[in-house]
Write a protein that holds these residues in place. Structure first.
Motif, short mmCIF file in Angstrom:
data_model
loop_
_atom_site.label_atom_id
_atom_site.label_comp_id
_atom_site.label_asym_id
_atom_site.label_seq_id
_atom_site.Cartn_x
_atom_site.Cartn_y
_atom_site.Cartn_z
N LEU A 66 0.82 -1.29 -0.16
CA LEU A 66 -0.06 0.16 -0.02
C LEU A 66 0.85 1.26 -0.19
N THR A 67 2.06 0.92 0.45
CA THR A 67 2.90 2.33 0.54
C THR A 67 3.91 2.52 -0.88
N GLY A 68 3.83 1.63 -1.52
CA GLY A 68 4.65 1.75 -2.93
C GLY A 68 3.65 2.36 -3.85
N GLN A 69 4.57 2.71 -5.00
CA GLN A 69 3.74 3.32 -6.16
C GLN A 69 4.18 2.53 -7.42
N LEU A 70 3.06 2.13 -8.55
CA LEU A 70 3.44 1.51 -9.47
C LEU A 70 3.02 2.44 -10.71
N VAL A 71 4.05 2.69 -11.35
CA VAL A 71 3.88 3.52 -12.70
C VAL A 71 3.92 2.69 -14.03
N ILE A 72 2.77 2.71 -14.93
CA ILE A 72 2.92 1.82 -16.15
C ILE A 72 3.10 2.79 -17.33
N LEU A 73 4.12 2.82 -18.21
CA LEU A 73 4.41 3.38 -19.26
C LEU A 73 4.30 2.76 -20.60
N ASP A 74 3.74 3.18 -21.55
CA ASP A 74 3.70 2.42 -22.72
C ASP A 74 2.85 3.85 -23.87
N PRO A 75 3.44 3.64 -24.93
CA PRO A 75 2.96 4.68 -25.94
C PRO A 75 1.77 4.11 -26.64
N SER A 76 1.25 2.98 -26.36
CA SER A 76 0.17 2.57 -26.90
C SER A 76 -1.08 2.28 -25.99
N ALA A 77 -2.19 2.91 -26.78
CA ALA A 77 -3.35 2.79 -25.88
C ALA A 77 -3.99 1.77 -25.90
N GLU A 78 -3.59 0.69 -27.00
CA GLU A 78 -4.32 -0.50 -26.82
C GLU A 78 -3.39 -1.33 -25.84
N GLN A 85 -9.57 -2.80 -14.62
CA GLN A 85 -9.92 -1.81 -13.71
C GLN A 85 -9.05 -1.77 -12.41
N ASN A 86 -9.27 -2.86 -11.58
CA ASN A 86 -8.53 -3.02 -10.38
C ASN A 86 -7.19 -2.75 -10.29
N ASP A 87 -6.42 -3.15 -11.49
CA ASP A 87 -4.84 -2.84 -11.23
C ASP A 87 -4.66 -1.37 -11.69
N ALA A 88 -5.72 -0.86 -12.77
CA ALA A 88 -5.32 0.72 -12.87
C ALA A 88 -5.74 1.36 -11.60
N PHE A 89 -6.64 0.87 -10.76
CA PHE A 89 -6.87 1.82 -9.40
C PHE A 89 -5.63 1.73 -8.74
N TRP A 90 -4.70 0.99 -8.71
CA TRP A 90 -3.55 1.10 -7.79
C TRP A 90 -2.36 1.58 -8.73
N SER A 91 -2.46 2.06 -9.73
CA SER A 91 -1.43 2.18 -10.65
C SER A 91 -1.69 3.80 -11.07
N VAL A 92 -0.34 4.28 -11.56
CA VAL A 92 -0.41 5.63 -12.33
C VAL A 92 -0.17 5.13 -13.89
N ILE A 93 -0.96 5.52 -15.03
CA ILE A 93 -0.72 5.05 -16.04
C ILE A 93 -0.40 6.12 -17.04
N LEU A 94 0.56 5.93 -17.66
CA LEU A 94 1.34 7.17 -18.50
C LEU A 94 1.10 6.73 -20.09
N LYS A 95 0.57 7.38 -20.97
CA LYS A 95 0.64 7.05 -22.34
C LYS A 95 1.87 7.93 -23.05
N ILE A 101 10.37 10.30 -20.59
CA ILE A 101 9.56 9.90 -19.39
C ILE A 101 9.10 10.95 -18.69
N PRO A 102 7.60 11.00 -18.73
CA PRO A 102 7.07 12.43 -17.91
C PRO A 102 7.30 12.44 -16.42
N VAL A 103 8.31 12.15 -15.78
CA VAL A 103 8.35 12.29 -14.32
C VAL A 103 9.75 13.01 -13.85
N MET A 104 9.52 13.38 -12.54
CA MET A 104 10.69 14.15 -12.21
C MET A 104 12.26 13.56 -12.15
N ASP A 105 13.06 14.16 -12.17
CA ASP A 105 14.38 13.39 -11.71
C ASP A 105 14.55 12.96 -10.43
#
Length: 201
Positions: A66-78, A85-95, A101-105
């Protein structure tokens, strides 16, 4: 009824501990591979770069807690659409692509490319981005499972080592048991700083 994420994660973790899933290669898939060979650690900030295997997401969520953060990055919307839906609830999804990569240093603890690294784009730019977004002590994991290895050539270990060393990474090692390939590289504090600054000049 209100959704209780703590209760849900508790039951999912217990269910996972009683379930054994064995893939064609004989590895417990994907739970044991992630817990024994990658082990992102409770509370880690993990980026999955290139979503070629959405089935690994539940195992990663359980390892991060619960204290971790999962970021999923892919250029494909597919590809991103395969996240439940359950996994998306727990994740940050970046297209987005891995070359920008649109995150800070220095904001991530680990990056995982599951059978995706060679297809991410210009590898020099991508390893530079990995170095930028990882915190000191952060690790990159590049894996290829049996299915990916059967479809294309094996990753070149010497080439990976040279690429990551040039970028500024250190403490590299690899495993290759025929059915599973794993390469690790670490951003060692203070190592590769000069290279990083020269690359931006």
């Amino acid at each position: 009824m209100l959704r209780d994420p703590y209760r849900q994660l508790f039951f999912e973790a217990n269910a996972a501990s009683h379930k054994v899933r064995v893939g064609e290669g004989g590895l417990s898939w994907p739970d044991n591979v992630i817990s024994e060979r990658i082990n992102p650690g409770l509370g880690s900030r993990l980026l999955v770069a290139g979503l070629t295997a959405p089935e690994i997401i539940p195992a990663l969520r359980l390892r991060l807690g619960l204290t971790g953060q999962l970021v999923i990055l892919d250029p494909s919307a597919e590809a991103l659409g395969a996240v439940t839906q359950n996994d998306a609830f727990w994740s940050v999804i970046l297209k987005a692509g891995a070359e920008r990569i649109p995150v800070m240093d220095s904001c991530l603890d680990a990056i995982l490319c599951w059978s995706s690294f060679m297809a991410l784009g210009p590898l020099g730019q991508i390893t530079d981005e990995f170095f930028r977004v990882l915190a000191p002590g952060g690790k990159v994991f590049i894996t290829y499972d049996r299915l990916a290895l059967s479809k294309g050539p094996r990753p070149c270990l010497t080439g990976l080592q040279a690429l990551f060393l040039k970028t500024g990474f250190a403490r590299m090692d690899a495993e290759d048991d025929g059915d599973f390939f794993l390469f690790r590289a670490e951003k060692v504090p203070g190592f590769g700083v000069a290279h990083s600054r020269m690359g931006r000049a």
